[in-house]
Design a protein around this motif. Structure first.
Motif, PDB file in Angstrom:
ATOM      1  N   PRO A  18       0.831  -1.219   0.000  1.00 24.11           N
ATOM      2  CA  PRO A  18       0.000   0.000   0.000  1.00 24.11           C
ATOM      3  C   PRO A  18       0.859   1.261   0.000  1.00 24.11           C
ATOM      4  O   PRO A  18       0.509   2.263  -0.613  1.00 24.11           O
ATOM      5  CB  PRO A  18      -0.826  -0.123   1.284  1.00 24.11           C
ATOM      6  CG  PRO A  18      -0.727  -1.562   1.676  1.00 24.11           C
ATOM      7  CD  PRO A  18       0.588  -2.044   1.187  1.00 24.11           C
ATOM      8  N   THR A  19       1.974   1.177   0.694  1.00 25.60           N
ATOM      9  CA  THR A  19       2.860   2.328   0.743  1.00 25.60           C
ATOM     10  C   THR A  19       3.385   2.680  -0.649  1.00 25.60           C
ATOM     11  O   THR A  19       3.498   3.848  -1.017  1.00 25.60           O
ATOM     12  CB  THR A  19       4.032   2.041   1.697  1.00 25.60           C
ATOM     13  OG1 THR A  19       3.510   1.730   2.977  1.00 25.60           O
ATOM     14  CG2 THR A  19       4.943   3.247   1.808  1.00 25.60           C
ATOM     15  N   GLN A  22       0.818   4.632  -2.603  1.00 27.97           N
ATOM     16  CA  GLN A  22       0.732   6.025  -2.167  1.00 27.97           C
ATOM     17  C   GLN A  22       1.962   6.826  -2.615  1.00 27.97           C
ATOM     18  O   GLN A  22       1.836   7.992  -3.006  1.00 27.97           O
ATOM     19  CB  GLN A  22       0.597   6.081  -0.636  1.00 27.97           C
ATOM     20  CG  GLN A  22      -0.692   5.504  -0.095  1.00 27.97           C
ATOM     21  CD  GLN A  22      -1.899   6.316  -0.527  1.00 27.97           C
ATOM     22  OE1 GLN A  22      -1.797   7.508  -0.811  1.00 27.97           O
ATOM     23  NE2 GLN A  22      -3.059   5.659  -0.574  1.00 27.97           N
ATOM     24  N   ARG A  25       1.579   7.642  -6.210  1.00 28.64           N
ATOM     25  CA  ARG A  25       0.583   8.707  -6.378  1.00 28.64           C
ATOM     26  C   ARG A  25       1.154  10.073  -6.025  1.00 28.64           C
ATOM     27  O   ARG A  25       0.963  11.056  -6.756  1.00 28.64           O
ATOM     28  CB  ARG A  25      -0.636   8.402  -5.500  1.00 28.64           C
ATOM     29  CG  ARG A  25      -1.733   9.465  -5.599  1.00 28.64           C
ATOM     30  CD  ARG A  25      -2.827   9.190  -4.593  1.00 28.64           C
ATOM     31  NE  ARG A  25      -2.340   9.320  -3.222  1.00 28.64           N
ATOM     32  CZ  ARG A  25      -2.204  10.486  -2.585  1.00 28.64           C
ATOM     33  NH1 ARG A  25      -2.499  11.624  -3.201  1.00 28.64           N
ATOM     34  NH2 ARG A  25      -1.773  10.524  -1.337  1.00 28.64           N
ATOM     35  N   ILE A  26       1.874  10.149  -4.894  1.00 31.96           N
ATOM     36  CA  ILE A  26       2.428  11.435  -4.460  1.00 31.96           C
ATOM     37  C   ILE A  26       3.473  11.945  -5.454  1.00 31.96           C
ATOM     38  O   ILE A  26       3.485  13.130  -5.831  1.00 31.96           O
ATOM     39  CB  ILE A  26       3.010  11.292  -3.047  1.00 31.96           C
ATOM     40  CG1 ILE A  26       1.887  11.075  -2.029  1.00 31.96           C
ATOM     41  CG2 ILE A  26       3.835  12.519  -2.692  1.00 31.96           C
ATOM     42  CD1 ILE A  26       2.377  10.787  -0.633  1.00 31.96           C
ATOM     43  N   GLU A  46       0.143  16.384   1.731  1.00 28.20           N
ATOM     44  CA  GLU A  46      -0.154  15.121   1.091  1.00 28.20           C
ATOM     45  C   GLU A  46       0.604  13.917   1.656  1.00 28.20           C
ATOM     46  O   GLU A  46       0.053  12.813   1.718  1.00 28.20           O
ATOM     47  CB  GLU A  46       0.093  15.230  -0.418  1.00 28.20           C
ATOM     48  CG  GLU A  46      -0.845  16.179  -1.128  1.00 28.20           C
ATOM     49  CD  GLU A  46      -2.294  15.777  -0.964  1.00 28.20           C
ATOM     50  OE1 GLU A  46      -2.575  14.554  -0.893  1.00 28.20           O
ATOM     51  OE2 GLU A  46      -3.159  16.682  -0.881  1.00 28.20           O
ATOM     52  N   MET A  49      -0.387  10.523   4.289  1.00 31.78           N
ATOM     53  CA  MET A  49      -0.852   9.158   4.036  1.00 31.78           C
ATOM     54  C   MET A  49       0.274   8.148   4.181  1.00 31.78           C
ATOM     55  O   MET A  49       0.029   6.969   4.456  1.00 31.78           O
ATOM     56  CB  MET A  49      -1.443   9.076   2.625  1.00 31.78           C
ATOM     57  CG  MET A  49      -2.614  10.021   2.408  1.00 31.78           C
ATOM     58  SD  MET A  49      -3.999   9.692   3.485  1.00 31.78           S
ATOM     59  CE  MET A  49      -4.498   8.079   2.914  1.00 31.78           C
ATOM     60  N   LEU A  50       1.502   8.576   3.987  1.00 35.53           N
ATOM     61  CA  LEU A  50       2.668   7.702   4.133  1.00 35.53           C
ATOM     62  C   LEU A  50       3.336   7.863   5.487  1.00 35.53           C
ATOM     63  O   LEU A  50       3.798   6.890   6.080  1.00 35.53           O
ATOM     64  CB  LEU A  50       3.683   7.997   3.022  1.00 35.53           C
ATOM     65  CG  LEU A  50       3.290   7.569   1.606  1.00 35.53           C
ATOM     66  CD1 LEU A  50       4.331   8.044   0.620  1.00 35.53           C
ATOM     67  CD2 LEU A  50       3.166   6.058   1.544  1.00 35.53           C
TER      68      LEU A  50
END
Length: 461
Positions: A18-19, A22, A25-26, A46, A49-50
């Motif tokens: 999952p990391t 993210q 995406r970032i 942002e 999330m991480l």
């Protein structure tokens, strides 16, 4: 105690799945940031999330590497940073102390709030986030231009350090894409003080160092005080008896004039003298018995003296038809064919006889290159026939006004003589270049004399 974080162990692949999503995406979103403010807002909000932070601040760097000043430009959950807020100033001071304690290290730095915060400040009572992580934004080969401060209530984990370093590198690359990569400083900038001192020394040398003002001019080897051979009587040159450059002794014949009239006058004068002598002899014999002859004898003697004088004059004039050398030396003149059959008047110069051991240098200094010359000014003569063996000379006189030559160039005629009178060129008439040394001037004036002269001629100032 504050410490630099050790390299964190790599997390397992399952836990990072999952990391990774993210992170991708970032990194994709930050590439869409076209302005620096948008990039900082994205960095401050942002990545939560991480990295589960409670507060994040972004700082821009200013000043030198050792005495860096940090300015807060973005705060998480805030659209705008209040520069006058005490909490903002408090965080800026704390980041400056953390940067100073690490001595400009570019790695991730973990520390407790008490390590660098001013606990006596009232802002310290409001700061409940005791665990902080300082992440400088470093792009490859670029100086640190920004930093990222993350704060939370619980200690940071090793995986968080790895993610923070990865994100910091991505955002640093984005900053370089927006602002452009800083060019490495030029080599001379590293030695600015030494170059400034060298420049100041050069300027002082230009102003205070004295050098002689010099100029170059064409030179010709001329005889010193040559004897001018002139026509003693009016006549026509029959032929020149010696070649140019011939060394002659005193009394050597040089020029033969046409002597037909002079020789005829000499013969007539001689016959007149013979007639006068014969008449005087006849009257001497007759005077023994004739008183009249005795009276005429005195007149005959006077006539003989007059005839002898006329003969002697005619002989002297005939001897002058051959012009002889007045002294020993070298004969100097042009082409002998230019003189054959040429009429000459009394006193007209035909040639010169000079001593080759006594020379002087005739220098023509152009008006544009003229310098102030004093008597006995130094001169260095470089002859074309011997450019590696210059002669030393001294100025003896210089013309007070310029004269135009055949080419229309106005020049001052300067005469110089060798310093050692017995050291002279091999022959007269050699040409070359002379360097004349004028008055001492500053090196700055020496270098700028021609530009200043040209500027004054063009501007009239």
């Amino acid at each position: 105690m504050p410490r630099l974080a050790a390299p964190a162990p790599r997390p397992d692949a399952d836990s990072l799945r999952p990391t990774s999503v993210q992170l991708i995406r970032i990194e994709g979103e930050l590439r869409q940031c076209a302005a620096k403010d948008a990039l900082w807002q994205h960095l401050a909000n942002e990545p939560v999330m991480l990295l589960p932070f409670d507060t994040a601040l972004v700082f821009e760097a200013g000043g030198g590497r050792r005495r860096m000043r940090w300015k807060a430009v973005a705060v998480s959950a805030l659209a705008q940073v209040h520069r006058d807020a005490p909490m903002t100033r408090w965080y800026e001071d704390m980041v400056a102390k953390a940067w100073s304690s690490t001595q400009g290290a570019t790695g991730v730095y973990l520390f407790e709030l008490s390590a660098h915060a001013d606990l006596s400040d009232p802002c310290a009572d409001d700061a409940a986030l005791a665990h902080l992580m300082w992440v400088p934004l470093v792009d490859l080969g670029q100086p640190v231009r920004a930093g990222w401060l993350l704060a939370r209530r619980t200690p940071w984990e090793p995986a968080h350090q790895t993610l923070a370093a990865r994100l910091a590198a991505a955002y640093a690359h984005g900053l370089s894409a927006i602002e452009g990569r800083a060019k490495p400083p030029a080599p001379w900038r590293r030695h600015r003080i030494a170059l400034a001192l060298a420049g100041a020394a050069a300027v002082l040398a230009l102003v205070f160092v004295q050098v002689p003002l010099t100029t170059l001019a064409p030179v010709e080897v001329m005889p010193e005080a040559p004897f001018v051979v002139a026509a003693p009587v009016p006549g026509v040159v029959e032929r020149i008896l010696v070649a140019p450059g011939t060394r002659v002794s005193e009394g050597s014949p040089l020029v033969q004039l046409v002597d037909t009239t002079l020789r005829s006058d000499f013969e007539v004068a001689g016959r007149k003298l013979g007639v006068a002598r014969a008449r005087k002899l006849r009257l001497q014999q007759a005077a023994v018995v004739d008183p009249t002859a005795k009276r005429e004898l005195a007149i005959a003697r006077s006539e003989e003296l007059v005839a002898r004088a006329e003969r002697d004059y005619a002989r002297a004039m005939l001897e002058k038809a051959v012009i002889r050398a007045p002294r020993e030396g070298v004969v100097l003149y042009g082409d002998p064919r230019d003189w054959m059959g040429r009429p000459v008047a009394v006193g007209e110069a035909i040639m010169r006889v000079a001593d080759p051991g006594r020379v002087e240098y005739r220098i023509k200094v152009a008006v544009a290159d003229a310098v102030n010359l004093r008597e006995n000014a130094s001169v260095k003569v470089f002859l074309d026939a011997a450019p590696l063996a210059p002669f030393d000379a001294r100025v003896v006189r210089a013309a007070y006004r310029a004269e135009a030559d055949a080419a229309g160039v106005s020049s001052y005629v300067v005469t110089a003589r060798p310093v050692e009178p017995y050291v002279a060129p091999e022959r007269l008439g050699l040409r070359g270049t002379a360097r004349l040394y004028g008055e001492p001037v500053s090196l700055l004036y020496y270098l700028l004399r021609r530009p200043i002269t040209a500027a004054r001629q063009w501007t009239g100032l």
